[in-house]
Design an enzyme around this catalytic site. Structure first.
Site, PDB file in Angstrom:
ATOM      1  N   ASN A 577      34.850 -25.242  37.296  1.00 18.14           N
ATOM      2  CA  ASN A 577      34.027 -26.186  36.538  1.00 18.14           C
ATOM      3  C   ASN A 577      33.399 -25.502  35.331  1.00 18.14           C
ATOM      4  OD1 ASN A 577      32.372 -24.589  38.259  1.00 18.14           O
ATOM      5  ND2 ASN A 577      30.696 -26.008  37.953  1.00 18.14           N
ATOM      6  N   CYS A 579      30.720 -23.944  35.161  1.00 16.09           N
ATOM      7  CA  CYS A 579      29.963 -22.721  35.481  1.00 16.09           C
ATOM      8  C   CYS A 579      30.741 -21.767  36.377  1.00 16.09           C
ATOM      9  CB  CYS A 579      28.656 -23.063  36.161  1.00 16.09           C
ATOM     10  SG  CYS A 579      28.036 -24.700  35.850  1.00 16.09           S
ATOM     11  N   GLU A 581      31.872 -21.933  39.497  1.00 15.25           N
ATOM     12  CA  GLU A 581      31.646 -21.777  40.936  1.00 15.25           C
ATOM     13  C   GLU A 581      32.316 -22.853  41.785  1.00 15.25           C
ATOM     14  OE1 GLU A 581      28.542 -24.798  39.986  1.00 15.25           O
ATOM     15  OE2 GLU A 581      29.393 -23.052  39.012  1.00 15.25           O
TER      16      GLU A 581
END
Length: 955
Positions: A577, A579, A581
């Site tokens: 995604n 970020c 994670e």
């Protein structure tokens, strides 16, 4: 040199007022300071050399002010501007002038405090414009009373000094709201002197919140544990007690919110008296100033600009929204409220924004795969807009889109490749912000065998054809193990167009290796025409140079992400995604969705270790809250609803890890910290999986459970074998130690299955960490003293744990503050600080990256998704970067996030004596340039700030 007067920026004064920023005033002030430094009078003619130097300094200050303002709301605190003047004077070698300027500022600050009482007498006729528009005299004694009240019980705080700062900013005709803000600003500016001022600022800001919500401010008494509200004539004092008024206003707040269309009317169907009785007003005092300011600016519901929520109303509204579908909804709402209001667990920002409202888009992350089809490409761009509108962060997999020069059968033409479409996606994210609360944010993923990959690496460069640049889009490389092996072997790497090798996108591990080598043979035989061969190590070096220069692409690893995925039976993980994670399957029919929230570890940790019983209780309730999101959530697209309801993934994360280390007196850069990370990771994994299995027993298994790794008896710790067996000797070095007996968890999963396909992911938590008053995510301390800029303004962040230790050692004084500023928040060069304290409070760039990587590897072995993992390197070099990222791969990490390195300019040196500390610290010796990766500068142009308000990555 002429400084232009035109500007759209504004300056925030000490009393909270804003006025237009006039760059010419900077030039005038600098010129005056330089003339005074030379002993020249105001009437002397300005020498050309002096004017040139003053113009140069002023231009540098104006440039920095414009940049700081551009990262926030277009305004800058006046104190920050003065800090920048100091910094620029020293940068230009004007140390003598800088010293005079610093001393002048200090004298002015002291004078404000000394003049306070006399000014009260002198300025009795100063008028204030009340909310209704009427003018009335400012009651200076009331100001003094309010400041003394805010400082009550805080011996470190001086109400008299705050009064001096406040009085000095008052002007005739000041508005009532500006005057109230001036009180807050006075306390806020002194937080660097002592963290206790954060509590004073919190109390003063809460007065503003209460006044907006209820129309009056509580009045404390000497003998009451909580304050009273001013009683009207004939009113029973009991009825004016703070808890009574607080709880009594709850139902009215909900009705007002529902009538205004801000709150879901279904919340009025709860037993409101029972819920009001469960509210704990005293918990408002647990916030730090930054937390309350963040809530006030972005989270508390408002009607026509007036906040109708208090902090505890806010927590209860979120809890009620998450309990809407519960059978015992009042009991569950109170259970959820207890977690939220004590900061034991905090839901991610979209949940906090929208829970209990008419548009409950509560999910954080959306992952899509873009097909090699024009209609689908623009459908995905439209989907991005709809997802972003409701505060979703986006990860797009673009690997299937054919490369530049590939044949287009329909038109018999040649493709322009993936880059122009990425430009469209970038501009779409800018056009659709997230409800006006923060800008849209997106990350594009591409596998390194794509023929456009080398141009993809340059998307964030500041040079070249701007039509082929995406300055606002994050990028990430989705790297297969075979590429890493070719780099180590100094082998060749072949780039293809996806339409010639369509199955590579869905393959990983040995299957990818076999098929990729088959396509290389076809290219060798001339059966594939469009390809290019490069040295793998050369492409790797280019990837790292772009990471160094622009902060992108982030390096993420395709094979461990898929080999360890619980859902390998139902699809492929094509990307992460925004970020890095979230690791979920995507396809044309399924837009992966994840719902996030984070445990605050320090709230479960004491000097001797983790309170395991409390942690287990928190996790059980937190997983239930996250699971509830799936059924309550508003889905902007059919594909997102389909995926989330079928697989039901959630991402339980972690924050406050650094705080927990401080409580336990463990330095981050140590083996005990690595072991503690392992212990905590196992505890969270154990109880999170158990909680999901228990929910499955109550509510049923998720739809695609059959055939999953869970169904096959494989827990995350078991899936390490799949990665290990797919790699050669020396390519996988992941610890597999267990401390707990996992039989009860295995038995529960075997008996009941799982409610959620995925349960754990450690996301960035910058914003919710601000609210909870803890360190973000798993991050080490950035600096022990630094300035943070976000949408709420500029904030001084000081390490309260360190301050407490230095006070205990009788070392916290003005000199220590100056030395911390001078050394950019580092303790190492300060001789009088004991070595034990220096080790405990090492900052991110002083910690050996080995410990950060190893600690993350220990966490990763327990987690079914990924970890948003920042890397810190004080002095980057090609070999150091290569070794560090190769080690991440060998240690079994699935993803990495930002590389953070030191910039030329660090913490602003405000109010320090250059004669005491020397004239040219190391940070002044060079200026940052567009070609260096400035990964954590305040502010930073090329990578995410610790708290970047423009980035959905920060929960």
């Amino acid at each position: 040199m002429t400084i232009a007067a035109q500007t759209e920026l504004s300056i925030r004064k000490r009393d909270g007022r804003t006025e237009a920023f006039d760059p010419r005033r900077i030039h005038q002030a600098v010129t005056a300071a330089m003339r005074a430094g030379q002993g020249a009078s105001a009437d002397d003619p300005v020498e050309s050399a002096l004017d040139e130097a003053a113009s140069r300094v002023a231009a540098g200050v104006v440039s920095e002010v414009e940049f700081v303002a551009s990262r926030g709301d277009g305004s800058v605190d006046v104190e920050r501007v003065q800090d920048l003047v100091e910094s620029q004077l020293m940068q230009e070698g004007e140390f003598r002038v800088a010293r005079r300027y610093i001393l002048y500022r200090e004298q002015r600050s002291r004078a404000r405090a000394l003049r306070a009482e006399s000014e009260i007498g002198d300025r009795r006729t100063v008028s204030m414009r009340a909310a209704g528009g009427d003018l009335r005299p400012v009651d200076f004694h009331d100001l003094k009373h309010r400041l003394f009240r805010a400082c009550r019980g805080l011996p470190e705080c001086s109400a008299n000094e705050l009064l001096g700062d406040t009085v000095a900013t008052i002007y005739d005709g000041i508005s009532e709201s500006e005057l109230e803000r001036a009180l807050v600003m006075a306390a806020r500016q002194r937080i660097e002197r002592d963290p206790a001022y954060s509590q004073a600022a919190t109390r003063l800001l809460l007065d503003i919140v209460y006044k907006e919500a209820w129309g009056r401010v509580p009045e404390p008494t000497h003998d009451a544990p909580l304050p009273l509200f001013p009683a009207t004539e004939g009113e029973d004092e009991t009825a004016t007690s703070f808890p009574t008024v607080y709880r009594g206003g709850f139902s009215g707040y909900l009705r007002d919110g529902a009538d205004a269309g801000r709150i879901d009317p279904r919340l009025l169907e709860f037993d409101l008296d029972r819920l009001a009785g469960a509210i704990r007003p005293e918990r408002d005092r647990d916030f730090q100033y930054l937390g309350v300011q963040t809530l006030y600016d972005r989270y508390l519901l408002h009607i026509d600009g007036r906040r109708i929520e208090t902090p505890q109303y806010f927590w209860m509204r979120v809890a009620m929204g998450l309990a809407l579908n519960e059978q015992e909804r009042e009991s569950r709402a109170i259970e959820f409220y207890e977690l939220l209001s004590t900061f034991r667990f905090v839901s991610a920002t979209p949940t906090l924004f929208n829970s209990g409202t008419l548009h409950p888009q509560l999910s954080s992350c959306y992952l899509t795969t873009v097909d090699d089809d024009l209609q689908h490409i623009f459908k995905c761009v439209q989907d991005n807009a709809m997802l972003s509108k409701w505060a979703g962060g986006l990860g797009n997999d673009w690997t299937r889109v054919r490369a530049t020069g590939a044949h287009i059968h329909g038109t018999n033409g040649k493709s322009q490749g993936v880059i122009p479409f990425l430009k469209v996606a970038n501009d779409g994210a800018l056009a659709v912000n997230q409800g006006g609360k923060r800008k849209g944010a997106i990350c594009a993923y591409l596998e390194p065998w794509h023929l456009d990959f080398e141009e993809f690496l340059e998307l964030r460069k500041n040079t070249g054809d701007d039509r082929r640049r995406t300055h606002d889009m994050n990028t990430a490389a989705w790297v297969p193990d075979l590429f890493m092996r070719r780099v180590q072997e100094n082998g060749e790497w072949t780039l293809f167009s996806p339409n010639d090798v369509p199955d590579l996108h869905d393959l990983y591990g040995e299957a990818f290796k076999s098929r990729y080598e088959h396509y290389e043979q076809q290219a060798e035989l001339g059966e594939i025409k469009l390809f290019r061969r490069v040295e793998a190590s050369k492409l790797w070096r280019k990837m790292l140079s772009m990471v160094f220069e622009t902060g992108h692409p982030w390096l993420t690893f395709k094979d461990p992400s898929n080999l360890r995925s619980p859902q390998d039976h139902s699809g492929v993980v094509h990307s992460s995604n925004l970020c890095t994670e979230i690791l979920l399957n995507t396809s044309n029919d399924e837009t992966a969705v994840c719902n996030l929230g984070s445990i605050n570890l320090v709230k479960h940790t004491g000097r001797e270790g983790v309170d395991r019983g409390l942690l287990a209780d928190t996790i059980r309730t937190a997983v239930r809250m996250l699971d509830n999101v799936i059924d309550i959530n508003y889905y902007p697209t059919a594909e997102s609803a389909n995926a989330n309801r079928r697989h039901r993934p959630v991402g339980l994360g972690l924050m406050g890890f650094q705080d927990a280390l401080f409580v336990r007196r463990i330095p981050y850069g140590s083996q005990p910290a690595v072991e503690f990370a392992d212990e905590v990771g196992e505890l969270i994994g154990y109880h999170a999986i158990l909680a999901s299995a228990e929910l499955a027993a109550e509510r049923g298994r998720y739809g695609s459970y059959q055939g999953s790794k869970w169904d096959r008896g494989l827990l995350p710790i078991d899936t390490i074998d799949a990665v290990h067996s797919s790699r050669n000797e020396g390519e996988h070095e992941m610890d597999r130690t267990c401390r707990l007996g996992w039989a009860p968890v295995r038995q529960a999963v075997a008996a009941h299955g799982m409610r959620n396909s995925n349960v754990m992911a450690i996301a960035p938590t910058a914003t919710i960490s601000n609210i909870a008053g803890c360190a973000q995510s798993i991050e080490p301390t950035y600096r022990n003293l630094f300035a943070k800029s976000n949408l709420s303004g500029d904030f001084t962040i000081v390490n309260a744990y360190l301050v407490a230790d230095l006070k205990r050692l009788e070392l916290w004084d003005d000199q220590m503050i100056d030395e911390l500023k001078h050394h950019d928040g580092e303790l190492g060069p300060i001789d009088r600080v004991p070595e034990e304290v220096k080790r405990l409070y090492q900052t991110a760039f002083a910690v050996d990256p080995h410990f950060l990587i190893e600690a993350n590897s220990r966490r990763q072995k327990w987690i079914d998704m990924g970890i948003s993992f920042n890397l810190y390197l004080a002095n980057p070099s090609g070999p150091a970067l290569s070794d560090m990222y190769a080690k991440c791969w060998r240690k079994g990490l699935k993803t990495t996030y930002y590389l953070r390195s030191l910039a030329a300019t660090q913490v602003e040196k405000s109010s320090i004596d250059v004669n005491r500390h020397g004239v040219q610290p190391k940070w002044m010796k060079s200026r940052s340039s567009s070609s260096e990766i400035v990964v954590q500068r305040e502010p930073t142009p090329s990578a995410c700030s610790i708290d970047d308000p423009e980035c959905e990555a920060c929960q």
